[in-house]
Motif scaffolding. Structure first.
Motif, PDB file in Angstrom:
ATOM      1  N   ASP A   1       5.411   9.914   4.110  1.00 16.88           N
ATOM      2  CA  ASP A   1       6.209   9.544   5.272  1.00 16.88           C
ATOM      3  C   ASP A   1       5.307   8.764   6.224  1.00 16.88           C
ATOM      4  O   ASP A   1       4.222   9.238   6.572  1.00 16.88           O
ATOM      5  CB  ASP A   1       6.753  10.800   5.958  1.00 16.88           C
ATOM      6  N   LEU A   2       5.749   7.587   6.611  1.00 16.69           N
ATOM      7  CA  LEU A   2       5.020   6.777   7.577  1.00 16.69           C
ATOM      8  C   LEU A   2       5.901   6.595   8.794  1.00 16.69           C
ATOM      9  O   LEU A   2       7.020   6.096   8.680  1.00 16.69           O
ATOM     10  CB  LEU A   2       4.648   5.408   6.997  1.00 16.69           C
ATOM     11  N   GLN A   3       5.395   7.022   9.948  1.00 17.90           N
ATOM     12  CA  GLN A   3       6.131   6.881  11.202  1.00 17.90           C
ATOM     13  C   GLN A   3       5.338   6.006  12.145  1.00 17.90           C
ATOM     14  O   GLN A   3       4.127   6.185  12.282  1.00 17.90           O
ATOM     15  CB  GLN A   3       6.339   8.238  11.869  1.00 17.90           C
ATOM     16  N   ILE A   4       6.034   5.074  12.773  1.00 15.58           N
ATOM     17  CA  ILE A   4       5.425   4.280  13.830  1.00 15.58           C
ATOM     18  C   ILE A   4       5.912   4.883  15.145  1.00 15.58           C
ATOM     19  O   ILE A   4       7.116   4.878  15.428  1.00 15.58           O
ATOM     20  CB  ILE A   4       5.820   2.791  13.732  1.00 15.58           C
ATOM     21  N   LEU A   5       4.992   5.438  15.904  1.00 15.08           N
ATOM     22  CA  LEU A   5       5.307   6.073  17.181  1.00 15.08           C
ATOM     23  C   LEU A   5       5.150   5.013  18.263  1.00 15.08           C
ATOM     24  O   LEU A   5       4.085   4.875  18.868  1.00 15.08           O
ATOM     25  CB  LEU A   5       4.382   7.271  17.416  1.00 15.08           C
ATOM     26  N   GLU A   6       6.212   4.246  18.462  1.00 18.49           N
ATOM     27  CA  GLU A   6       6.143   3.068  19.324  1.00 18.49           C
ATOM     28  C   GLU A   6       5.749   3.398  20.754  1.00 18.49           C
ATOM     29  O   GLU A   6       5.015   2.637  21.381  1.00 18.49           O
ATOM     30  CB  GLU A   6       7.474   2.316  19.286  1.00 18.49           C
TER      31      GLU A   6
ATOM     32  N   GLY B   1       0.813  -1.212   0.000  1.00 20.49           N
ATOM     33  CA  GLY B   1       0.000   0.000   0.000  1.00 20.49           C
ATOM     34  C   GLY B   1       0.843   1.257   0.000  1.00 20.49           C
ATOM     35  O   GLY B   1       0.514   2.248  -0.658  1.00 20.49           O
ATOM     36  N   ILE B   2       1.948   1.218   0.716  1.00 23.00           N
ATOM     37  CA  ILE B   2       2.857   2.365   0.737  1.00 23.00           C
ATOM     38  C   ILE B   2       3.423   2.614  -0.656  1.00 23.00           C
ATOM     39  O   ILE B   2       3.556   3.756  -1.090  1.00 23.00           O
ATOM     40  CB  ILE B   2       4.005   2.138   1.757  1.00 23.00           C
ATOM     41  N   MET B   3       3.732   1.540  -1.379  1.00 19.48           N
ATOM     42  CA  MET B   3       4.261   1.689  -2.733  1.00 19.48           C
ATOM     43  C   MET B   3       3.239   2.357  -3.650  1.00 19.48           C
ATOM     44  O   MET B   3       3.592   3.203  -4.470  1.00 19.48           O
ATOM     45  CB  MET B   3       4.703   0.339  -3.279  1.00 19.48           C
ATOM     46  N   VAL B   4       1.977   2.001  -3.502  1.00 19.18           N
ATOM     47  CA  VAL B   4       0.911   2.640  -4.289  1.00 19.18           C
ATOM     48  C   VAL B   4       0.849   4.124  -3.948  1.00 19.18           C
ATOM     49  O   VAL B   4       0.797   4.979  -4.837  1.00 19.18           O
ATOM     50  CB  VAL B   4      -0.452   1.962  -4.027  1.00 19.18           C
ATOM     51  N   MET B   5       0.877   4.426  -2.658  1.00 20.28           N
ATOM     52  CA  MET B   5       0.807   5.826  -2.230  1.00 20.28           C
ATOM     53  C   MET B   5       2.015   6.621  -2.723  1.00 20.28           C
ATOM     54  O   MET B   5       1.874   7.780  -3.116  1.00 20.28           O
ATOM     55  CB  MET B   5       0.674   5.909  -0.717  1.00 20.28           C
ATOM     56  N   GLN B   6       3.197   6.008  -2.730  1.00 24.85           N
ATOM     57  CA  GLN B   6       4.395   6.688  -3.216  1.00 24.85           C
ATOM     58  C   GLN B   6       4.271   7.067  -4.681  1.00 24.85           C
ATOM     59  O   GLN B   6       4.798   8.090  -5.109  1.00 24.85           O
ATOM     60  CB  GLN B   6       5.633   5.815  -3.015  1.00 24.85           C
ATOM     61  N   LYS B   7       3.585   6.246  -5.463  1.00 29.14           N
ATOM     62  CA  LYS B   7       3.401   6.544  -6.892  1.00 29.14           C
ATOM     63  C   LYS B   7       2.416   7.693  -7.111  1.00 29.14           C
ATOM     64  O   LYS B   7       2.540   8.443  -8.074  1.00 29.14           O
ATOM     65  CB  LYS B   7       2.885   5.305  -7.637  1.00 29.14           C
TER      66      LYS B   7
ATOM     67  N   LEU C   1       1.519   7.284  12.109  1.00 24.42           N
ATOM     68  CA  LEU C   1       1.265   8.596  11.545  1.00 24.42           C
ATOM     69  C   LEU C   1       1.694   8.579  10.082  1.00 24.42           C
ATOM     70  O   LEU C   1       2.874   8.391   9.773  1.00 24.42           O
ATOM     71  CB  LEU C   1       2.029   9.686  12.300  1.00 24.42           C
ATOM     72  N   LEU C   2       0.722   8.754   9.200  1.00 24.46           N
ATOM     73  CA  LEU C   2       0.984   8.829   7.776  1.00 24.46           C
ATOM     74  C   LEU C   2       0.867  10.298   7.363  1.00 24.46           C
ATOM     75  O   LEU C   2      -0.123  10.950   7.683  1.00 24.46           O
ATOM     76  CB  LEU C   2      -0.031   8.000   6.983  1.00 24.46           C
ATOM     77  N   TYR C   3       1.884  10.793   6.673  1.00 15.40           N
ATOM     78  CA  TYR C   3       1.873  12.166   6.177  1.00 15.40           C
ATOM     79  C   TYR C   3       2.186  12.109   4.689  1.00 15.40           C
ATOM     80  O   TYR C   3       3.125  11.412   4.278  1.00 15.40           O
ATOM     81  CB  TYR C   3       2.914  13.029   6.901  1.00 15.40           C
ATOM     82  N   ALA C   4       1.392  12.825   3.898  1.00 14.66           N
ATOM     83  CA  ALA C   4       1.609  12.819   2.443  1.00 14.66           C
ATOM     84  C   ALA C   4       1.374  14.206   1.872  1.00 14.66           C
ATOM     85  O   ALA C   4       0.601  14.991   2.422  1.00 14.66           O
ATOM     86  CB  ALA C   4       0.670  11.812   1.776  1.00 14.66           C
ATOM     87  N   GLU C   5       2.035  14.464   0.747  1.00 12.45           N
ATOM     88  CA  GLU C   5       1.866  15.725   0.028  1.00 12.45           C
ATOM     89  C   GLU C   5       1.717  15.437  -1.468  1.00 12.45           C
ATOM     90  O   GLU C   5       2.286  14.464  -1.978  1.00 12.45           O
ATOM     91  CB  GLU C   5       3.090  16.638   0.195  1.00 12.45           C
ATOM     92  N   LYS C   6       0.966  16.314  -2.125  1.00 15.69           N
ATOM     93  CA  LYS C   6       0.844  16.238  -3.584  1.00 15.69           C
ATOM     94  C   LYS C   6       0.724  17.645  -4.130  1.00 15.69           C
ATOM     95  O   LYS C   6      -0.091  18.435  -3.661  1.00 15.69           O
ATOM     96  CB  LYS C   6      -0.383  15.427  -4.012  1.00 15.69           C
ATOM     97  N   VAL C   7       1.549  17.947  -5.122  1.00  7.76           N
ATOM     98  CA  VAL C   7       1.462  19.238  -5.817  1.00  7.76           C
ATOM     99  C   VAL C   7       0.295  19.115  -6.796  1.00  7.76           C
ATOM    100  O   VAL C   7       0.251  18.195  -7.614  1.00  7.76           O
ATOM    101  CB  VAL C   7       2.772  19.565  -6.549  1.00  7.76           C
ATOM    102  N   LEU C   8      -0.640  20.037  -6.690  1.00  7.67           N
ATOM    103  CA  LEU C   8      -1.853  19.980  -7.513  1.00  7.67           C
ATOM    104  C   LEU C   8      -1.642  20.682  -8.848  1.00  7.67           C
ATOM    105  O   LEU C   8      -0.949  21.697  -8.932  1.00  7.67           O
ATOM    106  CB  LEU C   8      -3.020  20.631  -6.758  1.00  7.67           C
ATOM    107  N   ASN C   9      -2.253  20.123  -9.885  1.00  6.50           N
ATOM    108  CA  ASN C   9      -2.179  20.734 -11.227  1.00  6.50           C
ATOM    109  C   ASN C   9      -3.125  21.895 -11.334  1.00  6.50           C
ATOM    110  O   ASN C   9      -4.095  22.016 -10.694  1.00  6.50           O
ATOM    111  CB  ASN C   9      -2.524  19.690 -12.294  1.00  6.50           C
TER     112      ASN C   9
END
Length: 146
Positions: A127-132, A115-121, A138-146
């Protein structure tokens, strides 16, 4: 709020909310609907909406599947530079990795990271952080919009 109200607003660039992370509450459908409505209200291109929706739903599905079934915190925002930012925070349930491997869930060719690979594409940054110490993901993502 009504769609007419939201479409006339020029300042709805941030959406923070909490969902219940158990499948019986249909969190995936709720997030998809709310996210796509938010993106439409911010005049995001249809192709971007499709990519963002697919990637975000993958993140929500993981939060529900591996989470404790309680609260999942979501934040979505669009900057003035037209960059979408999404974060998903959930508490992860305890699982025994050895028994999961024995069940065939993970191997050298099948991993949790599909799933992370799909999101990376589909996102420009992820960025996925496991706060042990808090047993949270915590999943954080960004996308530059057209």
């Amino acid at each position: 709020p009504s769609e007419k109200f939201l479409l006339n607003r020029k300042d709805w660039h941030k959406d923070d909310y909490i969902i219940l992370g158990a499948f019986e509450y249909s969190p995936i459908q709720y997030v998809r609907s709310r996210l796509e409505f938010f993106l439409h209200c911010n005049q995001v291109a249809e192709l971007d909406i499709m990519d963002i929706s697919i990637a975000t739903i993958e993140g929500i599905e993981n939060a529900v599947k591996y989470g404790d079934g309680e609260k999942v915190f979501l934040s979505t925002s669009i900057t003035p530079e037209r960059k979408l930012k999404i974060s998903i925070l959930n508490t992860i349930k305890h699982f025994d990795l050895e028994s999961e491997i024995q069940r065939g869930k993970y191997s050298s060719t099948t991993t949790l990271m599909r799933g992370i690979m799909v999101m990376q594409k589909l996102f420009n940054h992820i960025d996925l952080q496991i706060l042990e110490d808090k047993q949270q993901a915590l999943l954080y993502a960004e996308k530059v919009l057209n």
